[in-house]
Write a protein that holds these residues in place. Structure first.
Motif, PDB file in Angstrom:
ATOM      1  N   MET A  72      -6.199  -9.165   5.463  1.00 49.87           N
ATOM      2  CA  MET A  72      -4.875  -9.594   5.010  1.00 49.87           C
ATOM      3  C   MET A  72      -4.538 -10.921   5.690  1.00 49.87           C
ATOM      4  O   MET A  72      -4.653 -11.050   6.897  1.00 49.87           O
ATOM      5  N   ASN A  73      -4.117 -11.903   4.913  1.00 50.17           N
ATOM      6  CA  ASN A  73      -3.816 -13.238   5.406  1.00 50.17           C
ATOM      7  C   ASN A  73      -2.329 -13.350   5.728  1.00 50.17           C
ATOM      8  O   ASN A  73      -1.480 -13.208   4.849  1.00 50.17           O
ATOM      9  N   ASP A  74      -2.007 -13.660   6.982  1.00 53.06           N
ATOM     10  CA  ASP A  74      -0.611 -13.783   7.397  1.00 53.06           C
ATOM     11  C   ASP A  74       0.084 -15.017   6.836  1.00 53.06           C
ATOM     12  O   ASP A  74       1.295 -15.150   6.932  1.00 53.06           O
ATOM     13  N   ASP A  75      -0.679 -15.950   6.256  1.00 50.07           N
ATOM     14  CA  ASP A  75      -0.100 -17.169   5.698  1.00 50.07           C
ATOM     15  C   ASP A  75       0.291 -17.012   4.232  1.00 50.07           C
ATOM     16  O   ASP A  75       0.718 -17.977   3.602  1.00 50.07           O
ATOM     17  N   ILE A  76       0.162 -15.837   3.681  1.00 51.70           N
ATOM     18  CA  ILE A  76       0.476 -15.591   2.270  1.00 51.70           C
ATOM     19  C   ILE A  76       1.962 -15.852   2.002  1.00 51.70           C
ATOM     20  O   ILE A  76       2.825 -15.407   2.755  1.00 51.70           O
ATOM     21  N   ASP A  77       2.237 -16.586   0.912  1.00 53.65           N
ATOM     22  CA  ASP A  77       3.604 -16.781   0.448  1.00 53.65           C
ATOM     23  C   ASP A  77       3.978 -15.575  -0.407  1.00 53.65           C
ATOM     24  O   ASP A  77       3.491 -15.429  -1.535  1.00 53.65           O
ATOM     25  N   LEU A  78       4.814 -14.721   0.126  1.00 53.85           N
ATOM     26  CA  LEU A  78       5.154 -13.480  -0.564  1.00 53.85           C
ATOM     27  C   LEU A  78       5.957 -13.704  -1.848  1.00 53.85           C
ATOM     28  O   LEU A  78       6.013 -12.817  -2.699  1.00 53.85           O
ATOM     29  N   LYS A  79       6.548 -14.872  -2.018  1.00 57.58           N
ATOM     30  CA  LYS A  79       7.302 -15.140  -3.245  1.00 57.58           C
ATOM     31  C   LYS A  79       6.411 -15.067  -4.487  1.00 57.58           C
ATOM     32  O   LYS A  79       6.894 -14.773  -5.572  1.00 57.58           O
ATOM     33  N   ASP A 102      12.503  -9.060  -8.817  1.00 58.89           N
ATOM     34  CA  ASP A 102      11.979  -7.696  -8.825  1.00 58.89           C
ATOM     35  C   ASP A 102      10.928  -7.488  -7.730  1.00 58.89           C
ATOM     36  O   ASP A 102       9.857  -8.097  -7.776  1.00 58.89           O
ATOM     37  N   ILE A 103      11.226  -6.592  -6.779  1.00 61.49           N
ATOM     38  CA  ILE A 103      10.267  -6.310  -5.704  1.00 61.49           C
ATOM     39  C   ILE A 103       9.188  -5.324  -6.140  1.00 61.49           C
ATOM     40  O   ILE A 103       8.240  -5.092  -5.396  1.00 61.49           O
ATOM     41  N   SER A 104       9.297  -4.771  -7.336  1.00 67.42           N
ATOM     42  CA  SER A 104       8.286  -3.807  -7.804  1.00 67.42           C
ATOM     43  C   SER A 104       6.893  -4.416  -7.795  1.00 67.42           C
ATOM     44  O   SER A 104       5.914  -3.760  -7.427  1.00 67.42           O
ATOM     45  N   SER A 105       6.792  -5.672  -8.215  1.00 68.26           N
ATOM     46  CA  SER A 105       5.496  -6.338  -8.244  1.00 68.26           C
ATOM     47  C   SER A 105       4.944  -6.551  -6.834  1.00 68.26           C
ATOM     48  O   SER A 105       3.734  -6.463  -6.619  1.00 68.26           O
ATOM     49  N   LEU A 106       5.800  -6.794  -5.873  1.00 68.57           N
ATOM     50  CA  LEU A 106       5.382  -6.905  -4.476  1.00 68.57           C
ATOM     51  C   LEU A 106       4.875  -5.558  -3.968  1.00 68.57           C
ATOM     52  O   LEU A 106       3.818  -5.473  -3.328  1.00 68.57           O
ATOM     53  N   MET A 107       5.587  -4.506  -4.294  1.00 67.88           N
ATOM     54  CA  MET A 107       5.215  -3.167  -3.826  1.00 67.88           C
ATOM     55  C   MET A 107       3.896  -2.692  -4.429  1.00 67.88           C
ATOM     56  O   MET A 107       3.188  -1.906  -3.806  1.00 67.88           O
ATOM     57  N   ARG A 108       3.556  -3.159  -5.611  1.00 70.16           N
ATOM     58  CA  ARG A 108       2.300  -2.736  -6.250  1.00 70.16           C
ATOM     59  C   ARG A 108       1.064  -3.335  -5.592  1.00 70.16           C
ATOM     60  O   ARG A 108      -0.041  -2.830  -5.763  1.00 70.16           O
ATOM     61  N   ASN A 109       1.233  -4.417  -4.842  1.00 73.60           N
ATOM     62  CA  ASN A 109       0.111  -5.060  -4.187  1.00 73.60           C
ATOM     63  C   ASN A 109       0.061  -4.573  -2.741  1.00 73.60           C
ATOM     64  O   ASN A 109       0.911  -4.935  -1.918  1.00 73.60           O
ATOM     65  N   ALA A 110      -0.921  -3.743  -2.425  1.00 77.19           N
ATOM     66  CA  ALA A 110      -0.984  -3.099  -1.114  1.00 77.19           C
ATOM     67  C   ALA A 110      -0.961  -4.104   0.035  1.00 77.19           C
ATOM     68  O   ALA A 110      -0.237  -3.917   1.022  1.00 77.19           O
ATOM     69  N   ASP A 111      -1.757  -5.175  -0.061  1.00 80.76           N
ATOM     70  CA  ASP A 111      -1.802  -6.155   1.028  1.00 80.76           C
ATOM     71  C   ASP A 111      -0.476  -6.884   1.192  1.00 80.76           C
ATOM     72  O   ASP A 111       0.009  -7.066   2.309  1.00 80.76           O
ATOM     73  N   ALA A 112       0.116  -7.305   0.077  1.00 79.74           N
ATOM     74  CA  ALA A 112       1.389  -8.019   0.140  1.00 79.74           C
ATOM     75  C   ALA A 112       2.498  -7.109   0.671  1.00 79.74           C
ATOM     76  O   ALA A 112       3.329  -7.536   1.485  1.00 79.74           O
ATOM     77  N   TRP A 113       2.510  -5.846   0.240  1.00 76.84           N
ATOM     78  CA  TRP A 113       3.530  -4.897   0.707  1.00 76.84           C
ATOM     79  C   TRP A 113       3.379  -4.645   2.202  1.00 76.84           C
ATOM     80  O   TRP A 113       4.367  -4.614   2.942  1.00 76.84           O
ATOM     81  N   GLN A 114       2.152  -4.469   2.665  1.00 79.17           N
ATOM     82  CA  GLN A 114       1.914  -4.278   4.101  1.00 79.17           C
ATOM     83  C   GLN A 114       2.383  -5.493   4.901  1.00 79.17           C
ATOM     84  O   GLN A 114       3.014  -5.354   5.950  1.00 79.17           O
ATOM     85  N   LEU A 115       2.089  -6.671   4.394  1.00 75.72           N
ATOM     86  CA  LEU A 115       2.497  -7.895   5.079  1.00 75.72           C
ATOM     87  C   LEU A 115       4.020  -8.029   5.084  1.00 75.72           C
ATOM     88  O   LEU A 115       4.617  -8.370   6.113  1.00 75.72           O
TER      89      LEU A 115
END
Length: 175
Positions: A1-8, A26-39
Motif C-alpha cells: 500500500m502506497n502512503d502517497d496515494i491521493d484518496l480523492k 460518495d465514499i462507497s467507491s473508496l470503501m470498495r477498494n481495500a487498499d484505499a479504505w485501509q489507507l
C-alpha cells in the motif's frame, strides 16, 4: 500500500444527488477498494490518536462506517448518535435547525461516563449543523468532546465555522 496515494481518486462525484443541483461525494467507491479504505482509516486514526479518545461518537448512518475501523485501530468504544426511535432504553436528545428544516439526535442515557474524552466522527462536513448539534448533545450527556474527524469536508459551505473543537478532515473540497 502506497502512503502517497491521493484518496480523492477513489471518491465518486455524483451530480444531482439526492436532488438537482447537489454534487454528492460518495465514499462507497473508496470503501470498495481495500487498499484505499485501509489507507483512509489509517490516516484518520493517526490524526485522531493524539486526542486520546475514550469513545468515538458516530453520527447516523455513514458515521458508523468511519467510526468502526477507527475504534478498532484506536482501542476505544463507539457511541451511536441516532434519529428518534432508533435506540432502546432511556435516551438524551437534542433538536436542531437545518437549512431546510429541523431534526433531532438521540444518545442512550448511559452511553457516556461524565468527563469521558469523545471524538465525533462522520463521513462528511457540509454546513456543520449536524456536527455542531452532535457536539452539543454529547456535552449535554456529560462528554468532554476533544475533537471531530470527517472523511470529507466541503470547505466552501463553511461548516467548520460552527465547530468549536479541533477538526480533522481527511479530504477537503474547496468548491
Amino acid at each position: 500500500m502506497n502512503d502517497d496515494i491521493d484518496l480523492k481518486q477513489y471518491i465518486d462525484n455524483i451530480p444531482d444527488f439526492p436532488k438537482p443541483g447537489i454534487l454528492f461525494y460518495d465514499i462507497s467507491s473508496l470503501m470498495r477498494n481495500a487498499d484505499a479504505w485501509q489507507l483512509a482509516t489509517s490516516r484518520m486514526a493517526h490524526a485522531v490518536m493524539p486526542w486520546q479518545p475514550d469513545q468515538l461518537a458516530a453520527i447516523e448512518s455513514r458515521g458508523f462506517l468511519t467510526a468502526a475501523p477507527l475504534a478498532t485501530r484506536l482501542g476505544c468504544g463507539i457511541i451511536m448518535l441516532r434519529k428518534p426511535g432508533k435506540l432502546p432504553g432511556e435516551t438524551v436528545s437534542l433538536s436542531y435547525d437545518l437549512e431546510y428544516g429541523s431534526d433531532s439526535l438521540h444518545i442512550q442515557a448511559e452511553a457516556i461516563k461524565p468527563g469521558q474524552r469523545v471524538v465525533v466522527t462522520d463521513d462528511l462536513l457540509a454546513t456543520g449543523g449536524t456536527l455542531a448539534a452532535s457536539i452539543a448533545l454529547l456535552r449535554k450527556a456529560g462528554a468532554n468532546v476533544v475533537g471531530a474527524s470527517v472523511m470529507i469536508e466541503l470547505a466552501g459551505l463553511r461548516g467548520r465555522d460552527k465547530i468549536d473543537v479541533p477538526l480533522h478532515a481527511l479530504l477537503t473540497y474547496k468548491d
